[in-house]
Scaffold this motif. Structure first.
Motif, mmCIF file in Angstrom:
data_model
loop_
_atom_site.group_PDB
_atom_site.id
_atom_site.type_symbol
_atom_site.label_atom_id
_atom_site.label_comp_id
_atom_site.label_asym_id
_atom_site.label_seq_id
_atom_site.Cartn_x
_atom_site.Cartn_y
_atom_site.Cartn_z
ATOM 1 N N GLY A 192 0.877 -1.168 0.000
ATOM 2 C CA GLY A 192 0.000 0.000 0.000
ATOM 3 C C GLY A 192 0.910 1.211 0.000
ATOM 4 N N LEU A 193 0.613 2.190 -0.851
ATOM 5 C CA LEU A 193 1.505 3.359 -0.958
ATOM 6 C C LEU A 193 0.712 4.655 -0.821
ATOM 7 N N GLY A 194 0.011 4.771 0.303
ATOM 8 C CA GLY A 194 -0.759 5.988 0.558
ATOM 9 C C GLY A 194 -0.009 6.948 1.458
ATOM 10 N N LEU A 195 -0.764 7.744 2.198
ATOM 11 C CA LEU A 195 -0.168 8.770 3.064
ATOM 12 C C LEU A 195 0.840 8.178 4.048
ATOM 13 N N ILE A 196 0.450 7.111 4.731
ATOM 14 C CA ILE A 196 1.313 6.587 5.795
ATOM 15 C C ILE A 196 2.555 5.917 5.193
ATOM 16 N N ALA A 197 2.346 5.062 4.185
ATOM 17 C CA ALA A 197 3.500 4.376 3.588
ATOM 18 C C ALA A 197 4.456 5.372 2.944
ATOM 19 N N SER A 198 3.924 6.371 2.251
ATOM 20 C CA SER A 198 4.836 7.315 1.574
ATOM 21 C C SER A 198 5.578 8.158 2.608
ATOM 22 N N SER A 199 4.919 8.477 3.721
ATOM 23 C CA SER A 199 5.622 9.206 4.788
ATOM 24 C C SER A 199 6.699 8.321 5.396
ATOM 25 N N MET A 200 6.391 7.022 5.543
ATOM 26 C CA MET A 200 7.402 6.100 6.071
ATOM 27 C C MET A 200 8.606 6.038 5.129
ATOM 28 N N ALA A 201 8.338 5.959 3.829
ATOM 29 C CA ALA A 201 9.449 5.879 2.869
ATOM 30 C C ALA A 201 10.359 7.101 3.003
ATOM 31 N N HIS A 202 9.741 8.290 3.103
ATOM 32 C CA HIS A 202 10.549 9.515 3.247
ATOM 33 C C HIS A 202 11.319 9.509 4.568
ATOM 34 N N ALA A 203 10.637 9.108 5.649
ATOM 35 C CA ALA A 203 11.277 9.155 6.974
ATOM 36 C C ALA A 203 12.376 8.099 7.104
ATOM 37 N N ILE A 204 12.168 6.946 6.477
ATOM 38 C CA ILE A 204 13.197 5.889 6.513
ATOM 39 C C ILE A 204 14.441 6.355 5.761
ATOM 40 N N ARG A 205 14.195 7.008 4.642
ATOM 41 C CA ARG A 205 15.335 7.539 3.867
ATOM 42 C C ARG A 205 16.051 8.642 4.631
ATOM 43 N N ARG A 206 15.273 9.524 5.232
ATOM 44 C CA ARG A 206 15.864 10.637 5.980
ATOM 45 C C ARG A 206 16.806 10.096 7.059
ATOM 46 N N GLY A 207 16.383 8.989 7.706
ATOM 47 C CA GLY A 207 17.180 8.453 8.806
ATOM 48 C C GLY A 207 18.187 7.394 8.380
ATOM 49 N N GLY A 208 18.199 7.041 7.101
ATOM 50 C CA GLY A 208 19.084 5.974 6.630
ATOM 51 C C GLY A 208 18.820 4.675 7.383
ATOM 52 N N LEU A 209 17.527 4.323 7.519
ATOM 53 C CA LEU A 209 17.159 3.228 8.420
ATOM 54 C C LEU A 209 17.034 1.872 7.728
ATOM 55 N N ALA A 210 17.054 1.875 6.385
ATOM 56 C CA ALA A 210 16.906 0.599 5.675
ATOM 57 C C ALA A 210 17.841 0.548 4.474
ATOM 58 N N GLY A 211 18.286 -0.687 4.156
ATOM 59 C CA GLY A 211 19.160 -0.868 3.002
ATOM 60 C C GLY A 211 18.417 -0.605 1.714
ATOM 61 N N GLU A 212 17.130 -1.048 1.704
ATOM 62 C CA GLU A 212 16.346 -0.963 0.477
ATOM 63 C C GLU A 212 14.860 -0.864 0.834
ATOM 64 N N ILE A 213 14.141 -0.035 0.100
ATOM 65 C CA ILE A 213 12.688 0.064 0.325
ATOM 66 C C ILE A 213 11.973 -0.416 -0.939
#
Ligand code: NAP
Length: 303
Positions: free
Chosen positions: A10-31
């Motif tokens: 699912g790529l709505g408000l919550i998932a897209s915010s998670m993608a941005h926040a995960i990238r901002r924090g360098g929290l995952a190797g790959e999304i």
């Protein structure tokens, strides 16, 4: 880096915010992301929301050590059933649904024993939907509730806690029934009341022409913002948190009748005392850092 590969279903408000926040924090190797419609997947690709956008949920979860279900509450069970045979051994599966008990009942029976199911709910949102509506700051200083299912190893919960903290959130654990009652008071019933008030004003509009819109700054505007929230999401919230919302609505109706009576009988003291009490609650929310004291209801401070 906390997880090697995060799959967002699912790529709505919550998932897209998670993608941005995960990238901002360098929290995952790959999304890796996926959504039900080709249109949403196309938008996600176009804006580079994830490292990879794939066409199916089964493809998205392959090799992921964290799977996040970001679909409406009523769709969680179906998605879990579809992906279950493709989950990696030892992975964590979580969700962001606004109701917890019904989601656990719908998802848990499908999952294999060798994965960790840790339901969650970020208490953050806006009235916007879709892959373009997300932003990295959505979870900053907001609460995320985790509801670990029995038997979940503490290390798995700790890892997920770290991810949410990395996205800016404060994390609390709760049992599902308590979560659903707290949310009925703080979110679900207020939304229903806003929907109702806007509906009533719309009926009135036929009598008063455009005055409802023209003078909407006087409190009503805040109701219209809440009442613009996604109809699918909120339909599912009420269908799946029936017991707690009905319980709180019962209490709400009693209080409303008491205030109605105070107005009818001219009991100014009761009204004054009640409003003094509620004003103190508002002050408490501001002191807890969950809103600002701006005269525009904090609207300018947020997206
Ligand atoms: P959203 O912006 O409306 O996005 C929903 C996503 O789920 C879309 O990608 C949609 O796919 C997909 N979807 C919808 N119905 C589906 C179905 N039947 N099967 C498979 N996929 C489906 O929603 P959201 O605001 O991010 O909400 C997602 C979850 O977060 C919900 O469970 C909600 O309760 C929870 N939540 C929301 C908020 C909030 O304020 N919005 C806050 C906290 C938690 P398409 O785009 O392809 O249609």
């Amino acid at each position: 880096m906390i997880y090697q590969r995060v799959a967002l279903i699912g790529l709505g408000l919550i998932a897209s915010s998670m993608a941005h926040a995960i990238r901002r924090g360098g929290l995952a190797g790959e999304i890796i992301g996926t959504a039900r419609s080709a249109e949403t997947r196309e938008i996600a690709r176009e804006i580079g929301l994830c490292d990879r956008v794939v066409d199916t949920a089964t493809e998205a979860v392959q090799g992921a050590d964290l799977v996040v279900l970001c679909v409406p509450v009523g769709a969680m069970g179906g998605v879990a059933e579809e992906i279950a045979p493709h989950l990696s051994k030892g992975c964590t599966i979580t969700d962001v649904g606004s109701v917890k008990k019904a989601v656990i009942d719908a998802v848990a029976p499908h999952l294999p024993e060798n994965v960790h199911f840790i339901p969650g709910h970020p208490l953050a949102g806006t009235e916007h939907s879709g892959p373009r509506s997300g932003f990295a700051e959505l979870f900053d200083n907001r609460w995320n509730i985790l509801v670990p299912t029995p038997g979940t190893p503490p290390e798995a919960t700790e890892k997920l806690r770290k991810l949410w903290e990395g996205m800016g959130a404060n994390v609390e654990e709760m049992d599902p029934e308590h979560h659903d009652l707290v949310l009925a008071v703080t979110s679900h019933c207020p939304h229903l009341i806003a929907y109702t008030m806007v509906g009533v004003a719309d009926d009135l509009r036929r009598v008063t022409d455009s005055e409802v819109i023209k003078y909407s700054a006087a409190g009503f505007r805040d109701f219209t913002r809440i009442a613009a929230s996604d109809p699918t999401m909120w339909r599912d919230v009420f269908l799946n948190n029936k017991e707690a919302t009905l319980e709180i609505l019962g209490r709400f109706t009693e209080e409303l009748f008491a205030l109605q009576r105070a107005i009818r009988t001219g009991d100014g003291e009761q009204l004054f005392d009640y409003f003094t009490h509620t004003r103190a609650i508002r002050r408490g929310i501001i002191e807890a850092g969950q809103d600002t004291d701006a005269p525009d209801f904090g609207r300018g401070a947020k997206r």
